[in-house]
Motif scaffolding. Structure first.
Motif, PDB file in Angstrom:
ATOM      1  N   MET A   1       0.850  -1.192   0.000  1.00  0.00           N
ATOM      2  CA  MET A   1       0.000   0.000   0.000  1.00  0.00           C
ATOM      3  C   MET A   1       0.885   1.241   0.000  1.00  0.00           C
ATOM      4  O   MET A   1       2.026   1.195   0.452  1.00  0.00           O
TER       5      MET A   1
ATOM      6  N   ARG B   1       0.522   5.734   0.574  1.00  0.00           N
ATOM      7  CA  ARG B   1      -0.335   6.858   0.932  1.00  0.00           C
ATOM      8  C   ARG B   1      -0.423   7.832  -0.236  1.00  0.00           C
ATOM      9  O   ARG B   1       0.565   8.104  -0.904  1.00  0.00           O
ATOM     10  N   THR B   2      -1.616   8.324  -0.462  1.00  0.00           N
ATOM     11  CA  THR B   2      -1.853   9.372  -1.454  1.00  0.00           C
ATOM     12  C   THR B   2      -2.683  10.441  -0.761  1.00  0.00           C
ATOM     13  O   THR B   2      -3.202  10.215   0.343  1.00  0.00           O
TER      14      THR B   2
ATOM     15  N   GLU C   1      -5.548  11.132  -1.313  1.00  0.00           N
ATOM     16  CA  GLU C   1      -6.911  10.597  -1.165  1.00  0.00           C
ATOM     17  C   GLU C   1      -7.003   9.480  -0.132  1.00  0.00           C
ATOM     18  O   GLU C   1      -8.084   9.010   0.174  1.00  0.00           O
TER      19      GLU C   1
ATOM     20  N   ARG D   1      -5.073   5.643   1.374  1.00  0.00           N
ATOM     21  CA  ARG D   1      -4.143   4.562   1.070  1.00  0.00           C
ATOM     22  C   ARG D   1      -4.668   3.772  -0.122  1.00  0.00           C
ATOM     23  O   ARG D   1      -5.851   3.476  -0.198  1.00  0.00           O
ATOM     24  N   VAL D   2      -3.767   3.432  -1.037  1.00  0.00           N
ATOM     25  CA  VAL D   2      -4.148   2.656  -2.217  1.00  0.00           C
ATOM     26  C   VAL D   2      -3.107   1.569  -2.463  1.00  0.00           C
ATOM     27  O   VAL D   2      -1.967   1.658  -2.009  1.00  0.00           O
TER      28      VAL D   2
ATOM     29  N   GLU E   1      -2.125  -1.411  -8.021  1.00  0.00           N
ATOM     30  CA  GLU E   1      -3.215  -0.747  -8.758  1.00  0.00           C
ATOM     31  C   GLU E   1      -2.743   0.585  -9.337  1.00  0.00           C
ATOM     32  O   GLU E   1      -3.098   0.941 -10.464  1.00  0.00           O
ATOM     33  N   MET E   2      -1.941   1.317  -8.581  1.00  0.00           N
ATOM     34  CA  MET E   2      -1.405   2.594  -9.075  1.00  0.00           C
ATOM     35  C   MET E   2      -0.527   2.356 -10.303  1.00  0.00           C
ATOM     36  O   MET E   2      -0.604   3.105 -11.276  1.00  0.00           O
TER      37      MET E   2
ATOM     38  N   ARG F   1      -2.673   1.390 -13.406  1.00  0.00           N
ATOM     39  CA  ARG F   1      -3.341   2.571 -13.979  1.00  0.00           C
ATOM     40  C   ARG F   1      -2.364   3.416 -14.796  1.00  0.00           C
ATOM     41  O   ARG F   1      -2.713   3.949 -15.840  1.00  0.00           O
TER      42      ARG F   1
END
Length: 150
Positions: free
Chosen positions: A92, A94-95, A97, A99-100, A104-105, A108
């Motif tokens: 994971m 931090r962004t 928005e 945690r992602v 996936e980042m 994309r």
């Protein structure tokens, strides 16, 4: 398209975009003028999260050239980082928005560069066929039409 295909086409997609820019394709009035530098920044953040050492000092579309130069210097290392990120289902980051998933980042970003290369190819074809540039104002286009109809 599958993630592995995006990954395999990544370097080619960057080359397509930079080649079009070098050939004089004007992106100033397109969304790519804004989104490419932002996506390069996010991609570098993702790669740095995985252990990369990308540092961007330029703005605008120059950022893509700067990224490519750094990528080529550390190609094997960067590809290993990408493979590791794509295999990790739990990492994971931090962004603003929240945690992602890092995976996936990265997916994309790879999708974005694939689509951007496709768009740039279409724009180059349109340009080669003599399609008028997108940045011409309504007045300039109207004057050009009036000259054609004389």
């Amino acid at each position: 398209m599958e993630v592995s295909a995006y990954y395999q086409q990544f370097e080619r997609n960057i080359f397509i975009i930079l080649d079009a820019l070098a050939a004089g394709l004007d992106l100033r009035t397109t969304a790519l003028n804004t989104s490419l530098p932002l996506e390069v920044y996010v991609l570098c953040e993702v790669l740095n999260q995985g252990g990369g050492q990308f540092r961007l000092t330029t703005e605008g579309l120059e950022r893509l050239r700067e990224f490519q130069a750094q990528y080529q210097q550390r190609e094997a290392e960067t590809e290993a980082i990408m493979r590791r990120i794509l295999e990790d289902k739990r990492a994971m980051m931090r962004t603003p928005e929240g945690r992602v998933l890092v995976k996936e980042m990265l997916i994309r970003r790879l999708e974005f560069f694939n689509e951007a290369a496709r768009q740039v190819n279409v724009m180059r074809i349109q340009q080669s066929l003599g399609s008028p540039p997108q940045y011409r104002s309504g007045i300039g286009a109207a004057l050009q039409k009036a000259e054609v109809h004389k």
